[in-house]
Enzyme design. Structure first.
Site: not given
Length: 999
Positions: A304, A307, A351, A515
């Protein structure tokens, strides 16, 4: 059917044994359905809730905690006396931690599955088909369409399957396929075969793809692919095949868990084995089994202690705080671990459209003819400022601003731009921005008219909504549009037929304004407008005009040019056959050339500086676009991705050029390239794979459905806020403003978060090392327990957790974007740093044991026993002369554990103050540079006093209030840790840094 674009429509119909007029028979439909299945994307088979819960317990640290909790439950069950209640606190707390972690993990997993399901939004509900069992067109469910079906689509429809066009029933057919190809403008389609077996989806102009939208026109096609065989279905299959990669932080924590588990196992076994000789001590009633269980409890306490139970919660909190800071910079993070991954990004694949550029077409140049004679042609050239649809900008000739109304040629040019146009500007009051309504190219012309203001309209008093179309409205009040001759591929132009709204002084009548593509329009011009007069268009003038247009289209600008022309005396509209589009070219002849405009999707103004920052930070920027190579390279030069004169050989590739390389050449190309043009989604995924083979950490941007597999594959998938739901679901991060600059800000934030994370992870681990040393020493020396498991849990979760979280607010280093990206394989703690925090941890352990020992040996309120007696306390009994006159219950006192716990907490608070900077002295970077840390330290100390003073907490935590003298001793033992860490920082700054620099 594969490669249907290669074949003539008749051959495709023959392949399916069907006619365009009759359609499939019921028997053919049944056979096709059995062979190909329904026309739908199958739902993703998600993991069951139980499977997701079990997955959360696959982590090694979690399993160790779970084992510790189970063992603690068993031991608590057999406890006796007043410890019966408190014994259950420890396993219950551990179980609560594990349950909370599992809930968060399951919730995140559930969110991740939404990407594939989001694809379904592009599937239409219904479709229109021709079948032999019923006359005419019938509406059926889209899922019932099969390959070979004759399908009809019209404006507004969503294409229900991949279709090979066989007939276009309108002048033109335009399709918005941006979700699939990323093209920013709708695409004109045709029915002729495309004899190119390597054509990318953008080039398959005779195909309609499932999920795309018809923006104008009407057509009939034959279904050649349905369900998973469509391009949309292939993307779904790619996404399902992509296994999510664990982030660098997750991999580091996994490795840390493995190392910790091995260390814990060795230490726990060692403690138990070393004490085998004490199993039968009198304190255990002479029972070897009870002694074995007692030392097993100590081993569990050690587990204990070792950890860092608070670590998962602190990391989650730090990352969550980071996401809030990023959100303020328009970067919305969907996956918490990816916040830290941003910090080691080494390549950004971006992009072009909308990210590096504004995705708002803008006219930046134009010219009209100043003089024209037989030998030469002089032009009036103008530049226009502004990079968005906001109708504000300046028209300049050379360096001088001009009033456009003073040039007759510009007045006519503005008239053509306003009338030969089906789009408009609109002010979005909710967003506070001007937006296009219609095509991007035409909106750019509308915006140009507003900037030119040829009739000097008073714009000052207008609202923004009125301002959006004020100048265009003035022109439209002078001429009325009667009808439009739509664009077609053969003549590459469009025109409008206009009549004056009131009689003109010169008797001017109807006109046609045209155009289109410069080469096509100028070829049909016989004259040129010079001011208010008309002059013949000589071969010399024609060549000079075309040379200028070629220069604009191929130089560093690579502008998209449109020629503008007028037919002064068109046929009467009653004499024109408007139903026959093949006649349109006859009406658009004998034209007068008026001028030319050059437009581009302009780079975002802030991006060039951001790319420079990326290079300073060692991050390579790669542009990936569906545009042609020339345009892509030109934008790269404008942004600084390439130098103005840099040779791009081996640094810029088209998708086809990339395909022509061998696999090894492709790997090397990905290592050096900075531009990929004309690419497909599959290319993006391959680029990511190749970069990952060099251990690059890649950030990939995207907005379409086609980008989703690459976004999922990359370490950091970045979707655009304006992108599709599929892209957003597949990505780790969403840019709400679609801006490249936000990516760079997020990378900087990621680096700062990692730097702070290192500080609090090391802070927590040094605490755990101290706890392990404390328990190990007491076990080896045979001393009474200095710290019990429930106290360790309290320290690890609460008193250490608050300062650790506050360390996430440490200010970033000033040079954070001037360092190279760190390697994802770089250890969190290694070498010298490991020694530093081991040294601190050993001091913590020694100090806590010393505090408990001091009470037994020296404290005025203690028993005043010697160290030898303390080491042999388990042999204490009334019969043992060594302990004559000593009450054996003194070894159960709460004072020594309270002293040890108070020293542990106080040292950890000092450690937290030391952690504002990794190497800078407290004199250079004092704790008040992070005010949150001071608040957290104060709260932790307040909580410590809470458990000492407020019932029933002293009973639960086995502590008791301390006297003033005892607190003085606590401070005397704790404060030297500051001097120790300052000495280690000094060595780190002056010696270790020099050694690392030499390496």
């Amino acid at each position: 059917m594969e490669a249907a674009h290669l074949l003539p429509a008749a051959d495709v119909l023959r392949h399916f044994s069907v006619t365009a007029e009759g359609g499939l028979s019921p028997a053919q439909v049944t056979g096709a359905r059995e062979r190909y299945g329904p026309n739908e994307l199958p739902s993703e088979e998600g993991k069951s809730l139980w499977e997701l819960v079990l997955e959360q317990f696959e982590d090694l640290l979690v399993r160790i905690l779970l084992l510790a909790a189970l063992v603690s439950f068993v031991l608590a069950w057999f406890e006796e006396g007043e410890e019966t209640t408190t014994a259950f606190v420890e396993p219950l707390v551990i179980m609560l931690i594990l349950v909370a972690n599992a809930i968060v993990g399951v919730w995140q997993e559930r969110n991740a599955e939404s990407a594939i399901e989001a694809l379904k939004e592009y599937e239409p509900e219904m479709g229109k088909v021709i079948r032999s069992d019923r006359k005419g067109v019938q509406r059926i469910r889209a899922r019932d369409i099969v390959p070979g079906d004759i399908v009809e689509v019209a404006v507004g429809d969503k294409v229900p399957a991949d279709l090979r066009l066989i007939e276009i029933k309108s002048t033109t057919l335009r399709v918005d396929q941006s979700i699939l190809t990323g093209e920013s403008v709708s695409v004109t389609k045709h029915t002729e075969a495309i004899p190119d077996p390597r054509a990318v989806n953008q080039d398959k102009k005779n195909m309609l793809f499932s999920g795309t939208n018809i923006t104008s026109g009407k057509a009939v096609g034959v279904a050649v692919a349905t369900g998973l065989h469509t391009e949309l279905g292939k993307i779904r299959s790619q996404m399902a095949a992509v296994e999510p990669e664990r982030t660098p932080l997750q991999r580091k924590l996994d490795e840390f868990g493995r190392q910790l588990s091995h260390a814990i196992s060795v230490i726990c076994v060692a403690v138990w084995v070393i004490n085998i000789g004490h199993f039968a001590d009198p304190a255990h009633g002479g029972s070897w089994l009870r002694g074995a269980v007692y030392y097993f409890k100590i081993a569990v306490a050690l587990a204990v202690a070792a950890i860092p139970e608070g670590l998962p919660a602190v990391i989650t909190t730090c990352l969550a705080l980071g996401t809030r800071r990023m959100a303020r910079k328009n970067a919305i993070v969907r996956s918490l671990p990816s916040v830290e991954t941003l910090g080691c990004t080494s390549v950004i694949c971006s992009d072009k459209t909308g990210t590096l550029t504004t995705n708002q077409m803008s006219v930046c140049r134009m010219f009209v003819v100043a003089e024209a004679d037989a030998g030469s042609c002089l032009l009036h050239e103008f530049t226009i400022s502004g990079t968005t649809y906001t109708p504000e900008g300046e028209v300049r000739q050379g360096d001088q601003p001009v009033r456009c109304g003073q040039f007759d040629g510009l007045v006519e040019l503005a008239t053509i731009c306003a009338l030969c146009n089906d789009s408009a500007l609109d002010y979005n009051e909710a967003k506070g921005v001007y937006e296009k309504v219609g095509e991007a190219t035409e909106t750019a012309l509308t915006c140009l008219v507003e900037k030119m203001n040829v009739f000097d309209t008073d714009l000052q008093a207008l609202s923004r909504v009125e301002r959006a179309g004020a100048c265009n409205t003035v022109i439209k009040q002078l001429m009325r549009k009667e009808f439009t001759l739509e664009f077609s591929r053969d003549r590459k132009s469009m025109s409008v037929y206009c009549t004056p709204t009131r009689p003109h002084p010169t008797g001017q009548g109807s006109k046609m304004f045209v155009k289109g593509a410069p080469e096509s329009v100028i070829e049909r011009c016989s004259s040129v407008r010079v001011g208010s007069r008309t002059a013949p268009l000589t071969p010399t003038s024609r060549e000079q005009i075309l040379a200028k247009i070629r220069d604009w289209g191929s130089g560093s600008d690579t502008l998209r040019c449109l020629a503008l022309a007028t037919r002064d005396a068109p046929p009467r509209k009653e004499d024109m056959e408007l139903d026959d589009c093949s006649k349109f070219v006859q009406y658009e002849t004998d034209l007068t050339f008026v001028g030319c405009v050059g437009m581009l999707d302009p780079p975002r103004p802030e991006v060039a500086a951001c790319i420079t920052r990326c290079y300073q930070a060692g991050i390579r920027v790669v542009m990936i676009t569906g545009d042609n190579k020339g345009t892509a390279v030109a934008i790269c030069r404008r942004l600084g991705i390439f130098g103005d004169t840099e040779d791009v050989a081996g640094k810029a590739y088209t998708g086809r050029e990339f395909d022509d390389l061998s696999p090894e050449q492709q790997r090397q190309a990905c290592r050096t390239a900075r531009c990929f043009a004309r690419v497909e989604p599959a290319h993006k995924s391959r680029i990511v794979e190749n970069l990952q083979s060099f251990n690059e950490i890649t950030a990939m941007t995207g907005d379409g459905v086609n980008d989703a597999p690459a976004l999922k594959k990359a370490e950091i998938g970045i979707a655009m806020g304006s992108g599709t739901a599929v892209a957003k679901s597949a990505a780790e991060m969403v840019l709400s403003d679609d801006n490249f600059a936000s990516i760079v800000a997020a990378v900087e934030e990621g680096r700062a978060i990692y730097s702070n994370m290192k500080q609090f992870i090391r802070y927590l681990i040094s605490s755990n090392v101290g706890e392990v040393v404390c328990i190990f020493l007491t076990a080896i020396l045979g001393l009474p327990e200095a710290l019990i498991p429930v106290q360790l849990l309290w320290v690890n979760l609460v008193t250490d957790g608050l300062p650790a979280t506050a360390l996430g607010f440490n200010p970033p280093d000033l040079d954070i974007m001037e360092k190279l990206p760190r390697s994802p394989r770089e250890a969190l703690i290694s070498g010298w740093l490991f020694f530093r925090y081991l040294a601190i941890g050993v001091y913590v352990g020694l100090a806590t044991v010393a505090a408990a020992t001091w009470w037994f040996v020296y404290d005025a309120e203690g028993p005043h026993i010697n160290f030898y007696q303390l080491r042999n306390f388990l042999k204490c009994s009334e019969d043992n002369p060594l302990f004559a006159g000593i009450d054996c219950e003194v070894f159960e006192s709460r004072f020594p554990t309270t002293m040890a716990l108070s020293v542990l907490v106080t040292i950890e608070m000092c450690n937290a103050l030391n952690s504002v900077s990794e190497n800078q002295s407290l004199l250079r970077m004092p704790p008040w540079m992070n005010p949150w840390l001071l608040v957290a330290v104060a709260m932790s100390m307040a909580l410590h006093f809470l458990i000492l003073l407020v019932p029933p907490l002293p009973l639960i935590f086995q502590v008791t209030p301390l006297s003033g003298r005892q607190w003085v001793v606590v401070l005397q033992i704790s404060l030297p840790v500051i001097l120790l860490d300052e000495a280690l920082k000094y060595l780190s700054r002056n010696h270790m840094h020099e050694e690392m620099s030499q390496k």
